[in-house]
Design a protein around this motif. Structure first.
Motif, short mmCIF file in Angstrom:
data_model
loop_
_atom_site.label_atom_id
_atom_site.label_comp_id
_atom_site.label_asym_id
_atom_site.label_seq_id
_atom_site.Cartn_x
_atom_site.Cartn_y
_atom_site.Cartn_z
N GLY A 143 0.70 -1.16 0.00
CA GLY A 143 -0.07 0.01 0.24
C GLY A 143 0.81 1.29 -0.05
N LEU A 144 1.92 1.30 0.48
CA LEU A 144 3.02 2.29 0.54
C LEU A 144 3.06 2.65 -0.82
CD1 LEU A 144 4.90 4.40 1.80
CD2 LEU A 144 6.49 2.43 2.07
N HIS A 145 3.70 1.74 -1.68
CA HIS A 145 4.15 1.95 -2.97
C HIS A 145 2.97 2.60 -3.85
CE1 HIS A 145 6.97 -0.85 -1.57
NE2 HIS A 145 7.91 -0.56 -2.59
N MET A 146 1.84 1.93 -3.56
CA MET A 146 0.55 2.28 -4.41
C MET A 146 0.10 3.86 -3.93
SD MET A 146 -1.52 1.88 -6.64
CE MET A 146 -1.67 0.07 -7.03
N ASP A 193 9.44 26.29 10.61
CA ASP A 193 9.38 27.34 9.81
C ASP A 193 9.81 27.19 8.27
OD1 ASP A 193 7.74 28.71 11.73
OD2 ASP A 193 9.88 29.70 12.31
N ARG A 194 10.93 26.39 8.17
CA ARG A 194 11.41 26.13 6.86
C ARG A 194 10.83 25.03 6.21
NH1 ARG A 194 18.12 26.86 8.07
NH2 ARG A 194 17.88 29.15 8.83
N PRO A 195 10.56 25.17 4.89
CA PRO A 195 9.81 23.83 4.15
C PRO A 195 10.48 22.60 4.31
CG PRO A 195 9.82 25.92 3.11
CD PRO A 195 10.80 26.15 4.08
N LEU A 196 11.88 22.70 4.13
CA LEU A 196 12.85 21.15 4.09
C LEU A 196 12.34 20.66 5.37
CD1 LEU A 196 14.50 19.36 2.87
CD2 LEU A 196 16.51 20.86 3.58
N LEU A 197 12.64 21.38 6.45
CA LEU A 197 12.56 20.80 8.09
C LEU A 197 11.08 20.38 8.16
CD1 LEU A 197 14.76 22.94 10.02
CD2 LEU A 197 15.17 20.62 9.29
N HIS A 198 10.19 21.18 7.66
CA HIS A 198 8.83 20.46 7.69
C HIS A 198 8.36 19.39 7.25
CE1 HIS A 198 4.46 20.75 8.16
NE2 HIS A 198 4.38 20.87 7.15
N ARG A 199 8.97 19.34 6.04
CA ARG A 199 8.79 18.01 5.11
C ARG A 199 9.63 16.84 5.92
NH1 ARG A 199 6.12 14.55 1.85
NH2 ARG A 199 7.51 13.15 0.88
N ILE A 200 10.84 17.05 6.40
CA ILE A 200 11.28 15.90 7.05
C ILE A 200 10.67 15.50 8.26
CG2 ILE A 200 13.31 15.29 8.44
CD1 ILE A 200 14.98 17.14 6.35
N TRP A 201 10.30 16.40 9.12
CA TRP A 201 9.32 15.87 10.14
C TRP A 201 8.02 15.33 9.94
CZ3 TRP A 201 9.80 14.64 14.70
CH2 TRP A 201 8.69 14.28 15.73
N SER A 202 7.32 15.81 8.91
CA SER A 202 6.26 15.41 8.38
C SER A 202 6.17 13.91 8.04
CB SER A 202 5.60 16.20 7.26
OG SER A 202 4.39 15.57 6.91
N VAL A 203 7.41 13.52 7.16
CA VAL A 203 7.70 12.01 6.97
C VAL A 203 8.06 11.24 8.01
CG1 VAL A 203 8.79 10.57 5.59
CG2 VAL A 203 8.22 12.57 4.59
N LEU A 255 14.09 9.61 5.22
CA LEU A 255 15.08 9.70 4.16
C LEU A 255 14.46 8.85 2.86
CD1 LEU A 255 18.22 10.25 5.65
CD2 LEU A 255 16.82 11.83 4.62
N VAL A 256 14.35 7.42 3.03
CA VAL A 256 13.88 6.50 2.33
C VAL A 256 12.90 6.46 1.52
CG1 VAL A 256 13.39 3.82 1.72
CG2 VAL A 256 15.53 4.65 3.42
N ILE A 257 11.77 7.02 2.45
CA ILE A 257 10.49 7.40 1.85
C ILE A 257 10.58 8.73 0.74
CG2 ILE A 257 8.21 8.02 2.27
CD1 ILE A 257 8.30 6.29 4.80
N ASP A 258 11.28 9.52 1.25
CA ASP A 258 11.47 10.60 0.22
C ASP A 258 12.02 10.21 -1.10
OD1 ASP A 258 10.10 12.63 1.72
OD2 ASP A 258 11.79 13.44 2.85
N ILE A 259 13.19 9.54 -0.93
CA ILE A 259 13.87 9.08 -2.27
C ILE A 259 12.80 8.06 -3.19
CG2 ILE A 259 15.67 7.76 -3.17
CD1 ILE A 259 17.28 8.59 -0.69
N SER A 260 12.06 7.50 -2.41
CA SER A 260 11.12 6.62 -3.11
C SER A 260 9.97 7.32 -3.80
CB SER A 260 10.46 5.44 -2.04
OG SER A 260 11.28 4.82 -1.42
N ALA A 261 9.43 8.84 -3.29
CA ALA A 261 8.60 9.23 -3.99
C ALA A 261 9.15 9.77 -5.35
CB ALA A 261 8.33 10.65 -3.16
N VAL A 262 10.55 9.59 -5.73
CA VAL A 262 10.92 10.14 -7.04
C VAL A 262 11.36 8.78 -7.55
CG1 VAL A 262 12.65 11.16 -7.97
CG2 VAL A 262 11.73 12.17 -6.16
N LEU A 263 12.05 7.69 -6.96
CA LEU A 263 12.37 6.51 -7.40
C LEU A 263 11.31 5.69 -8.10
CD1 LEU A 263 14.72 4.71 -8.23
CD2 LEU A 263 14.31 3.75 -5.82
#
Length: 505
Positions: A267-270, A385-395, A427-435
């Motif tokens: 389900g994660l991949h889908m 406040d920074r988008p990158l930190l927010h994205r990392i914490w969200s994941v 980190l792996v999930i973020d890379i998977s979003a592109v891979l």
């Protein structure tokens, strides 16, 4: 809660009926259970027109009806699975059989294994047709010719019953195969089988067989476009769901880092694939009548991705949920994610009740339940406040939420827990979003004969896959990276799951 998430009650009662079925098999048949279900349902519907009994009858009758429905579905499935024919009864003393390959070959060590449907038995100059019987064939010699789906084999040997447990608590391999519809196994050697000429797959537009052909083509593209063997093995596992070209050392690294779910099409991949294509084609909803075009395009992509993976049960579960979500969104009756998740599980259990015993099924739905209940509260703990930190914490919050609800079940089955999942998973999930989307479109680009674009896409895919393999190997150099030998019995597992559910309130 039931008024907001009605399928929580329906799916819960259905599940209870399925789990109860093995304990009533000696006294109840599916026909009796069906009669009880119809009688209860008729009483509920009939009583609904009687005003003074409506509330009480519906409150008690509806859960009982769905419980009886689950009991009926499970008993019917059990009767079907228990009706495997005995080859010895069909033709005593047989020593050869004719079978058709029914799955893609899967590498196991130095050999392969695949599912096959036995058609006929032979021995002492006689041949006799065999009732439908699926078996699991394996042969140790990797250098022998590997048969493909749809090819017919003439095999010299005998079919055996899977080994039953010899000790209390031992894994029941025979029951595991039975729930997959496999009745017999056979181990064959080089020279003990022959592929019949001119007997390739001729199944026309059968989606299952067509998915095999698409999967084989995608595998060839990955093998040709990805130079690094480990990168090829990772992409093949992520997209096609087969780990046979992934080295054991790499697989162990994913286990110790808590990212082994990446290697199984789930389900994660889908969900990642669905999120990417929904954003790519979201502009269609702004057109007149574009919502229906949006529904058609995304459904086509989801279906094609499911076919590419070979239609495993995990992908089918996720595909059903995504398509239900799309239909609800387009029709303007967008229900909550929890209700949509439960509807997909309800439909799957109606048609395949034994899915409830599948570890992948349990972990997938528990992970999604954890994300629904805990991801948002965890995300509110820390604000960036920074988008990158927010994205990392969200994941990271999503990873924590999924691990919280799957922890009891994973420890119950595997008796170990990765200590640094929180560090590597985001980190792996973020890379998977592109891979994942890039790997999906790579066979499409190759099919369209764009060599320059395919070379560039293959280079990017290989680089991202290599980076992922490098990241998951890092926890092995940290102290206490894997907690092993954790014992958790079933009551404790249920108590942990219940405690997690209470914490969400």
């Amino acid at each position: 809660m039931f008024s907001r998430i009605p399928f929580l009650l329906f799916a819960g009662c259905l599940t209870c009926g399925i789990i109860t079925a093995p304990y009533v098999i000696p006294w109840l048949t599916s026909g009796c259970a069906m009669a009880v279900t119809l009688a209860i349902s008729g009483a509920v519907l009939g009583g609904g027109r009687a005003g003074r009994f409506r509330g009480r009858l519906f409150a008690a009758g509806i859960p009982v009806s769905f419980f009886a429905l689950g009991l009926t579905a499970a008993l019917q499935q059990e009767e079907r699975l228990s009706g495997f024919p005995d080859p010895e009864v069909t033709l005593p003393g047989y020593d050869v059989f004719l079978a058709t390959v029914a799955s893609l070959p899967e590498r196991r060590g130095e050999g392969y294994r695949f599912e096959a449907d036995v058609e006929a038995l032979g021995g002492k100059g006689r041949w006799r047709d065999c009732p439908p019987l699926r078996c699991l064939l394996s042969f140790p010699d990797a250098g022998s010719q590997v048969p493909g789906p749809g090819e017919r084999l003439l095999v010299r040997g005998r079919l055996e019953r899977p080994r039953t447990p010899r000790n209390p608590g031992e894994f029941d391999y025979a029951l595991f195969l039975k729930r997959k519809g496999i009745a017999r196994t056979a181990r064959i050697t080089k020279g003990a089988f022959r592929i019949l000429p001119g007997q390739g797959s001729t199944h026309g537009f059968d989606p299952v067989w067509w998915s095999y052909r698409v999967s084989v083509y995608a595998d060839e593209v990955f093998r040709n476009r990805l130079a690094d063997a480990d990168a090829y093995g990772l992409v093949k596992a992520m997209i096609l769901g087969r780990r046979d070209d992934l080295r054991q050392e790499v697989t162990d690294a994913y286990v110790t880092s808590g990212t082994v779910h990446i290697l199984s099409v789930s389900g994660l991949h889908m969900s990642i694939f669905f999120l990417v294509i929904s954003r790519l084609f979201g502009f269609l909803k702004r057109w007149k009548g574009g919502t229906y075009l949006y529904l058609a395009v995304l459904t086509a992509f989801i279906s094609f991705y499911s076919l590419m993976t070979g239609l495993p049960a995990s992908v089918m579960r996720a595909a059903v949920m995504c398509i239900l979500w799309l239909v609800a969104e387009v029709s303007g009756r967008r229900s909550g994610l929890a209700n949509t998740l439960l509807i997909s599980g309800f439909l799957i259990l109606i048609f395949d009740p034994v899915s409830i015993y599948d570890i992948g099924f349990q972990l997938s739905y528990l992970a999604m339940a954890g994300i629904i209940m805990f991801a948002e509260p965890f995300e509110r703990i820390f604000s960036a406040d920074r988008p990158l930190l927010h994205r990392i914490w969200s994941v990271t919050a999503v990873s924590f939420a999924a691990q919280l609800t799957t922890f009891p079940v994973s420890v119950y089955y595997f008796h170990q827990f990765p200590a640094y999942f929180w560090l590597i998973n985001p980190l792996v999930i973020d890379i998977s979003a592109v891979l994942l989307p890039l790997s999906f479109f790579l066979p499409v680009i190759d099919f369209l004969s764009w060599p320059a674009v395919a070379d560039f896409a293959g280079w990017i895919t290989g680089m991202l896959a290599g980076l992922t393999n490098w990241l998951v190997g890092m926890p092995r150099y940290l102290p206490g990276y894997l907690w092993e030998g954790i014992a958790l019995d079933l009551p404790a597992c249920c108590c942990c799951t219940r405690a997690a559910e209470r914490c969400s309130r």
